[in-house]
Design a protein around this motif. Structure first.
Motif, PDB file in Angstrom:
ATOM      1  N   PRO A  32      50.225  51.714  35.348  1.00  0.00           N
ATOM      2  CA  PRO A  32      50.386  52.864  34.454  1.00  0.00           C
ATOM      3  C   PRO A  32      50.003  52.545  33.003  1.00  0.00           C
ATOM      4  CG  PRO A  32      52.315  52.614  35.849  1.00  0.00           C
ATOM      5  CD  PRO A  32      51.455  51.403  36.069  1.00  0.00           C
ATOM      6  N   LEU A  33      49.348  53.504  32.379  1.00  0.00           N
ATOM      7  CA  LEU A  33      48.956  53.430  30.964  1.00  0.00           C
ATOM      8  C   LEU A  33      48.057  52.243  30.659  1.00  0.00           C
ATOM      9  CD1 LEU A  33      52.401  54.342  29.360  1.00  0.00           C
ATOM     10  CD2 LEU A  33      50.475  55.882  29.839  1.00  0.00           C
ATOM     11  N   THR A  34      47.247  51.832  31.652  1.00  0.00           N
ATOM     12  CA  THR A  34      46.393  50.657  31.478  1.00  0.00           C
ATOM     13  C   THR A  34      44.954  50.995  31.840  1.00  0.00           C
ATOM     14  OG1 THR A  34      48.230  49.181  31.983  1.00  0.00           O
ATOM     15  CG2 THR A  34      46.025  48.267  32.214  1.00  0.00           C
ATOM     16  N   ARG A  35      44.044  50.453  31.057  1.00  0.00           N
ATOM     17  CA  ARG A  35      42.631  50.515  31.412  1.00  0.00           C
ATOM     18  C   ARG A  35      42.047  49.126  31.199  1.00  0.00           C
ATOM     19  NH1 ARG A  35      42.905  52.660  26.382  1.00  0.00           N
ATOM     20  NH2 ARG A  35      41.372  51.985  24.885  1.00  0.00           N
ATOM     21  N   THR A  36      41.081  48.777  32.030  1.00  0.00           N
ATOM     22  CA  THR A  36      40.496  47.449  31.989  1.00  0.00           C
ATOM     23  C   THR A  36      39.030  47.565  31.615  1.00  0.00           C
ATOM     24  OG1 THR A  36      42.022  46.719  33.701  1.00  0.00           O
ATOM     25  CG2 THR A  36      40.106  45.337  33.314  1.00  0.00           C
ATOM     26  N   ARG A  37      38.620  46.718  30.692  1.00  0.00           N
ATOM     27  CA  ARG A  37      37.229  46.713  30.233  1.00  0.00           C
ATOM     28  C   ARG A  37      36.653  45.321  30.448  1.00  0.00           C
ATOM     29  NH1 ARG A  37      35.164  46.365  24.509  1.00  0.00           N
ATOM     30  NH2 ARG A  37      37.309  45.711  24.184  1.00  0.00           N
ATOM     31  N   VAL A  38      35.556  45.251  31.204  1.00  0.00           N
ATOM     32  CA  VAL A  38      34.873  43.978  31.460  1.00  0.00           C
ATOM     33  C   VAL A  38      33.977  43.689  30.263  1.00  0.00           C
ATOM     34  CG1 VAL A  38      33.312  42.723  32.990  1.00  0.00           C
ATOM     35  CG2 VAL A  38      34.974  44.336  33.945  1.00  0.00           C
ATOM     36  N   LEU A  39      34.044  42.464  29.755  1.00  0.00           N
ATOM     37  CA  LEU A  39      33.327  42.094  28.529  1.00  0.00           C
ATOM     38  C   LEU A  39      32.088  41.253  28.774  1.00  0.00           C
ATOM     39  CD1 LEU A  39      36.545  41.099  26.563  1.00  0.00           C
ATOM     40  CD2 LEU A  39      35.327  43.286  26.473  1.00  0.00           C
ATOM     41  N   THR A  40      31.848  40.830  30.010  1.00  0.00           N
ATOM     42  CA  THR A  40      30.696  39.987  30.318  1.00  0.00           C
ATOM     43  C   THR A  40      29.728  40.749  31.222  1.00  0.00           C
ATOM     44  OG1 THR A  40      32.045  39.012  32.061  1.00  0.00           O
ATOM     45  CG2 THR A  40      31.843  37.757  30.035  1.00  0.00           C
ATOM     46  N   PRO A  41      28.437  40.429  31.142  1.00  0.00           N
ATOM     47  CA  PRO A  41      27.445  41.177  31.920  1.00  0.00           C
ATOM     48  C   PRO A  41      27.589  41.045  33.431  1.00  0.00           C
ATOM     49  CG  PRO A  41      26.362  39.567  30.469  1.00  0.00           C
ATOM     50  CD  PRO A  41      27.838  39.444  30.261  1.00  0.00           C
ATOM     51  N   ASP A  42      27.931  39.846  33.932  1.00  0.00           N
ATOM     52  CA  ASP A  42      28.094  39.655  35.366  1.00  0.00           C
ATOM     53  C   ASP A  42      29.570  39.434  35.657  1.00  0.00           C
ATOM     54  OD1 ASP A  42      27.998  39.092  38.040  1.00  0.00           O
ATOM     55  OD2 ASP A  42      26.977  37.175  37.829  1.00  0.00           O
ATOM     56  N   PRO A  43      30.261  40.481  36.135  1.00  0.00           N
ATOM     57  CA  PRO A  43      31.709  40.356  36.311  1.00  0.00           C
ATOM     58  C   PRO A  43      32.128  39.696  37.609  1.00  0.00           C
ATOM     59  CG  PRO A  43      31.014  42.566  36.838  1.00  0.00           C
ATOM     60  CD  PRO A  43      29.779  41.816  36.405  1.00  0.00           C
ATOM     61  N   PHE A  61      48.905  47.187  23.685  1.00  0.00           N
ATOM     62  CA  PHE A  61      48.561  45.785  23.465  1.00  0.00           C
ATOM     63  C   PHE A  61      47.473  45.390  24.439  1.00  0.00           C
ATOM     64  CE2 PHE A  61      51.845  45.788  26.656  1.00  0.00           C
ATOM     65  CZ  PHE A  61      51.414  44.853  27.581  1.00  0.00           C
ATOM     66  N   ASP A  62      46.715  44.364  24.061  1.00  0.00           N
ATOM     67  CA  ASP A  62      45.642  43.833  24.896  1.00  0.00           C
ATOM     68  C   ASP A  62      46.123  42.607  25.650  1.00  0.00           C
ATOM     69  OD1 ASP A  62      43.835  45.739  24.043  1.00  0.00           O
ATOM     70  OD2 ASP A  62      43.008  44.480  22.446  1.00  0.00           O
ATOM     71  N   ASP A  63      45.615  42.476  26.879  1.00  0.00           N
ATOM     72  CA  ASP A  63      45.868  41.310  27.719  1.00  0.00           C
ATOM     73  C   ASP A  63      44.504  40.746  28.101  1.00  0.00           C
ATOM     74  OD1 ASP A  63      46.727  39.414  29.538  1.00  0.00           O
ATOM     75  OD2 ASP A  63      47.581  40.849  30.959  1.00  0.00           O
ATOM     76  N   PRO A  64      43.873  39.951  27.196  1.00  0.00           N
ATOM     77  CA  PRO A  64      42.552  39.387  27.498  1.00  0.00           C
ATOM     78  C   PRO A  64      42.657  38.251  28.513  1.00  0.00           C
ATOM     79  CG  PRO A  64      43.250  38.732  25.309  1.00  0.00           C
ATOM     80  CD  PRO A  64      44.323  39.622  25.858  1.00  0.00           C
ATOM     81  N   MET A  65      41.720  38.239  29.456  1.00  0.00           N
ATOM     82  CA  MET A  65      41.723  37.243  30.527  1.00  0.00           C
ATOM     83  C   MET A  65      40.323  36.701  30.753  1.00  0.00           C
ATOM     84  SD  MET A  65      44.156  39.272  33.193  1.00  0.00           S
ATOM     85  CE  MET A  65      44.222  40.878  32.420  1.00  0.00           C
ATOM     86  N   GLU A  66      40.277  35.505  31.322  1.00  0.00           N
ATOM     87  CA  GLU A  66      39.005  34.880  31.692  1.00  0.00           C
ATOM     88  C   GLU A  66      39.152  34.234  33.064  1.00  0.00           C
ATOM     89  OE1 GLU A  66      35.882  31.440  30.193  1.00  0.00           O
ATOM     90  OE2 GLU A  66      37.613  31.940  28.965  1.00  0.00           O
ATOM     91  N   VAL A  67      38.141  34.413  33.904  1.00  0.00           N
ATOM     92  CA  VAL A  67      38.116  33.764  35.212  1.00  0.00           C
ATOM     93  C   VAL A  67      37.775  32.291  34.997  1.00  0.00           C
ATOM     94  CG1 VAL A  67      36.981  33.656  37.463  1.00  0.00           C
ATOM     95  CG2 VAL A  67      37.418  35.886  36.396  1.00  0.00           C
ATOM     96  N   VAL A  68      38.666  31.413  35.437  1.00  0.00           N
ATOM     97  CA  VAL A  68      38.436  29.976  35.283  1.00  0.00           C
ATOM     98  C   VAL A  68      38.226  29.270  36.623  1.00  0.00           C
ATOM     99  CG1 VAL A  68      39.605  29.817  33.049  1.00  0.00           C
ATOM    100  CG2 VAL A  68      40.921  29.484  35.144  1.00  0.00           C
ATOM    101  N   ARG A  69      38.517  29.970  37.719  1.00  0.00           N
ATOM    102  CA  ARG A  69      38.215  29.438  39.062  1.00  0.00           C
ATOM    103  C   ARG A  69      37.773  30.599  39.922  1.00  0.00           C
ATOM    104  NH1 ARG A  69      41.908  26.466  43.575  1.00  0.00           N
ATOM    105  NH2 ARG A  69      40.164  25.782  44.861  1.00  0.00           N
ATOM    106  N   TRP A  70      36.709  30.395  40.690  1.00  0.00           N
ATOM    107  CA  TRP A  70      36.126  31.447  41.512  1.00  0.00           C
ATOM    108  C   TRP A  70      35.608  30.830  42.791  1.00  0.00           C
ATOM    109  CZ3 TRP A  70      35.458  36.731  40.862  1.00  0.00           C
ATOM    110  CH2 TRP A  70      34.497  37.347  41.668  1.00  0.00           C
TER     111      TRP A  70
END
Length: 154
Positions: A32-43, A61-70
């Motif tokens: 609820p009340l959340t939207r997610t925006r991808v910041l890199t070209p290849d998500p 508030f923002d919850d910035p995240m980065e994928v560190v294992r895939w």
């Protein structure tokens, strides 16, 4: 910091579960009340960055995240897929990791583990934060894994 875990089983195959769980904008649609925006070209891989913004107007508030294992799910004895996210915001910190594993006889087991901290929230509130995390992410997982006619690949 509070550590919590959410486990779900689904009849969906691992590849479809992985696709749904790595559809970052879809996560925002489940909270609820959340939207997610991808910041890199290849998500779809290590280094992918995205931000979940939760709230309304100045109370957001923002919850910035980065994928560190895939590691997408595969075949064989070490077939489980694992994705780990690092949270590096001013408000929300910690990490999240989900594992996608084929179940014997069909279907998939999903295990979501997260260690979350919220700046300004005392350590004593950890159990409440963990309970809220289990509830919110449990519902988000249920929504992401829900049957969608015409879109499921079963």
């Amino acid at each position: 910091m509070s550590l919590f875990r959410v486990t779900r089983r689904t009849p969906l195959p691992p590849a479809e579960v992985w696709r749904r769980l790595t559809d970052w904008p879809a996560h925002g649609a489940q909270v609820p009340l959340t939207r997610t925006r991808v910041l890199t070209p290849d998500p779809s891989g290590p280094g992918t960055r995205f931000t979940a913004r939760t709230g309304v107007g100045p109370l957001a508030f923002d919850d910035p995240m980065e994928v560190v294992r895939w590691k997408p799910p595969g075949e064989g004895p070490d077939a489980a897929g694992v994705c780990r996210l690092r949270k590096h915001g001013r408000v929300v910190t910690g990490w999240a990791e989900f594992e996608v594993r084929a179940e014997p006889g069909g279907g998939t087991l999903v295990v979501w583990t997260e260690e979350i901290g919220v700046r300004g929230v005392p350590r004593a509130a950890g159990p409440v934060l963990g309970g809220a995390g289990r509830f919110v992410f449990g519902r988000a997982l249920d929504g992401l894994l829900a049957h969608r006619p015409g879109r499921d690949t079963r």
